[in-house]
Design a protein around this motif. Sequence first.
Motif, PDB file in Angstrom:
ATOM      1  N   SER A 243      -4.887   5.754   0.889  1.00  0.00           N
ATOM      2  CA  SER A 243      -3.770   4.930   0.449  1.00  0.00           C
ATOM      3  C   SER A 243      -4.199   4.102  -0.751  1.00  0.00           C
ATOM      4  CB  SER A 243      -3.239   4.043   1.578  1.00  0.00           C
ATOM      5  OG  SER A 243      -4.268   3.255   2.112  1.00  0.00           O
ATOM      6  N   ARG A 244      -3.213   3.718  -1.563  1.00  0.00           N
ATOM      7  CA  ARG A 244      -3.465   3.054  -2.834  1.00  0.00           C
ATOM      8  C   ARG A 244      -2.689   1.751  -2.922  1.00  0.00           C
ATOM      9  NH1 ARG A 244      -2.228   7.134  -7.062  1.00  0.00           N
ATOM     10  NH2 ARG A 244      -0.058   6.778  -6.565  1.00  0.00           N
ATOM     11  N   GLN A 245      -3.321   0.737  -3.497  1.00  0.00           N
ATOM     12  CA  GLN A 245      -2.692  -0.563  -3.727  1.00  0.00           C
ATOM     13  C   GLN A 245      -2.883  -0.914  -5.201  1.00  0.00           C
ATOM     14  OE1 GLN A 245      -4.717  -4.076  -2.181  1.00  0.00           O
ATOM     15  NE2 GLN A 245      -2.770  -4.826  -1.383  1.00  0.00           N
TER      16      GLN A 245
ATOM     17  N   TRP B 124       0.857  -1.174   0.000  1.00  0.00           N
ATOM     18  CA  TRP B 124       0.000   0.000   0.000  1.00  0.00           C
ATOM     19  C   TRP B 124       0.901   1.234   0.000  1.00  0.00           C
ATOM     20  CZ3 TRP B 124      -5.309   0.255  -0.226  1.00  0.00           C
ATOM     21  CH2 TRP B 124      -5.998  -0.945  -0.046  1.00  0.00           C
ATOM     22  N   GLU B 125       0.458   2.283  -0.659  1.00  0.00           N
ATOM     23  CA  GLU B 125       1.198   3.543  -0.733  1.00  0.00           C
ATOM     24  C   GLU B 125       0.283   4.669  -0.260  1.00  0.00           C
ATOM     25  OE1 GLU B 125       3.277   6.283  -4.221  1.00  0.00           O
ATOM     26  OE2 GLU B 125       2.018   4.585  -4.774  1.00  0.00           O
ATOM     27  N   THR B 126       0.755   5.486   0.684  1.00  0.00           N
ATOM     28  CA  THR B 126      -0.020   6.641   1.123  1.00  0.00           C
ATOM     29  C   THR B 126       0.031   7.689   0.025  1.00  0.00           C
ATOM     30  OG1 THR B 126       0.473   6.191   3.438  1.00  0.00           O
ATOM     31  CG2 THR B 126      -0.237   8.430   2.889  1.00  0.00           C
ATOM     32  N   VAL B 127      -1.169   8.174  -0.386  1.00  0.00           N
ATOM     33  CA  VAL B 127      -1.225   9.139  -1.488  1.00  0.00           C
ATOM     34  C   VAL B 127      -1.919  10.440  -1.089  1.00  0.00           C
ATOM     35  CG1 VAL B 127      -1.025   7.428  -3.320  1.00  0.00           C
ATOM     36  CG2 VAL B 127      -3.284   8.015  -2.445  1.00  0.00           C
TER      37      VAL B 127
END
Length: 114
Positions: free
Chosen positions: A26-28, A18-21
């Motif tokens: 957050s995005r996966q 997961w990436e904090t955007v």
Amino acid sequence: MATTPTSGTFFESDRLPWETVGEGVSRQILTYEPGLMLVRVSFEAGAVGALHHHMHTQMTYVESGVFRCTVGEEERTLRAGDAFYAPSYVWHGVVCEEAGKLVDAFSPMREDFV
């Protein structure tokens, strides 16, 4: 930016990062190839996916939660099982009213995500 292998057939979400955007967002990246991308986005209650537009066609499925969704001039409240379509270059965004997840499909893939 997160990277996901484009080779293979199966992609298990519990093994993908997961990436904090944004604040509370957050995005996966689930999988992609040049013509198509599948992405899960998690929102805390109150988080905003700001109004934006892009060249990509986008279809979004509400996996869980409640979202106030704007596409063009229209706004609707969507819940788990609902979906929306945002054509190329049409302004769209969401406000999360109850924490949840969206699943976005983009065509072509979002190169800016990888």
